[in-house]
Scaffold this motif. Structure first.
Motif, PDB file in Angstrom:
ATOM      1  N   CYS A 122      27.973  42.767  64.898  1.00 50.54           N
ATOM      2  CA  CYS A 122      29.345  42.259  64.783  1.00 50.54           C
ATOM      3  C   CYS A 122      30.323  42.941  65.731  1.00 50.54           C
ATOM      4  CB  CYS A 122      29.846  42.365  63.341  1.00 50.54           C
ATOM      5  SG  CYS A 122      30.260  44.016  62.757  1.00 50.54           S
ATOM      6  N   CYS A 166      31.658  48.775  61.640  1.00 51.84           N
ATOM      7  CA  CYS A 166      30.278  48.290  61.530  1.00 51.84           C
ATOM      8  C   CYS A 166      29.374  49.351  60.910  1.00 51.84           C
ATOM      9  CB  CYS A 166      29.749  47.885  62.902  1.00 51.84           C
ATOM     10  SG  CYS A 166      28.074  47.201  62.827  1.00 51.84           S
ATOM     11  N   SER A 209      29.818  39.761  59.516  1.00 49.63           N
ATOM     12  CA  SER A 209      30.601  40.836  60.114  1.00 49.63           C
ATOM     13  C   SER A 209      30.884  41.878  59.041  1.00 49.63           C
ATOM     14  CB  SER A 209      31.928  40.317  60.675  1.00 49.63           C
ATOM     15  OG  SER A 209      32.699  41.408  61.173  1.00 49.63           O
ATOM     16  N   ILE A 266      28.142  37.189  68.516  1.00 55.86           N
ATOM     17  CA  ILE A 266      27.506  37.938  67.426  1.00 55.86           C
ATOM     18  C   ILE A 266      26.049  37.540  67.279  1.00 55.86           C
ATOM     19  CG2 ILE A 266      27.477  38.362  64.928  1.00 55.86           C
ATOM     20  CD1 ILE A 266      30.529  37.992  64.947  1.00 55.86           C
TER      21      ILE A 266
END
Length: 172
Positions: free
Chosen positions: A139, A144, A87, A17
C-alpha cells in the motif's frame, strides 16, 4: 484503461498497489455506502479447498468471511467490489449488516483517489512469523504494517468499547 460499471462512485483501472483498483470518479462523503461485496456464498471448508495456501504460488483470494458458517467468494458471481485493494491507511471499511457485506467510506474521498480498505485477513496462528511474508502489503502508507493480515491479537482492555457495527474481514 478504465472499465465501465454501473457503480456511480468509481471505475476500475490499473493500480500501483495491486493489479486493478477502484478509483473514485466523484467526491464520496464519509459514511457513504459505496457498494455491496457480492459473490457465491460457500462454506469455510469449500473456501479452504478452492484456495489452498500450500498449493498456491501467489496467495490471493476473493474470500470474505460473512459468519462462522459462510464466506463469500467474490471471484464467482462477484461484482467490481472485488477490485477494491487493501491499505493499512484505508479510506473505506467493510461492514456486515443483515448477512450482507457493504463497503463504506470512513472519510471523504476525492475524485481520482483509489478506494481501499484494510483486509485484515484472518490469522490462523499468531505465532506463525512466515504468514506475514506470504501476504505482503504494497500500500505504501506511512503506517504500513507490511502485511495484509490482521494485526496480531493484543489483550483487550475492559474499558475498550465494542463497535456498533460488525466489521468484516477477508478470509485468507
Amino acid at each position: 484503461m478504465p472499465t465501465s460499471s454501473d457503480n456511480p462512485y468509481f471505475e476500475i483501472r490499473r493500480s500501483r498497489i495491486q493489479g486493478r483498483g477502484a478509483f473514485a470518479i466523484r467526491k464520496i462523503r464519509k459514511g457513504t455506502r459505496i457498494i455491496e461485496y457480492t459473490g457465491e456464498r460457500i462454506s469455510h471448508d469449500e473456501g479452504d479447498r478452492r484456495y489452498d495456501d500450500e498449493k498456491m504460488k501467489r496467495h490471493h483470494t476473493f474470500l470474505f468471511t460473512l459468519n462462522s458458517r459462510t464466506v463469500v467468494d467474490g471471484a464467482v458471481q462477484g461484482n467490481e467490489s472485488r477490485y477494491i485493494n487493501h491499505s493499512c491507511d484505508p479510506n473505506c471499511e467493510a461492514v456486515i449488516e443483515d448477512r450482507r457485506i457493504w463497503i463504506e467510506a470512513v472519510r471523504t474521498i476525492q475524485p481520482g483517489d483509489e478506494l481501499v480498505y484494510d483486509y485484515q485477513y484472518e490469522r490462523e496462528d499468531d505465532a506463525d512469523e512466515d504468514a506475514d511474508s506470504w501476504y505482503p502489503c504494497r500500500c505504501g502508507a506511512a503506517s504500513c504494517r507490511g502485511t495484509i493480515l490482521a494485526p496480531r491479537k493484543r489483550k483487550r482492555s475492559a474499558a475498550t468499547p465494542a463497535r456498533a457495527k460488525q466489521r468484516a474481514t477477508r478470509k485468507r
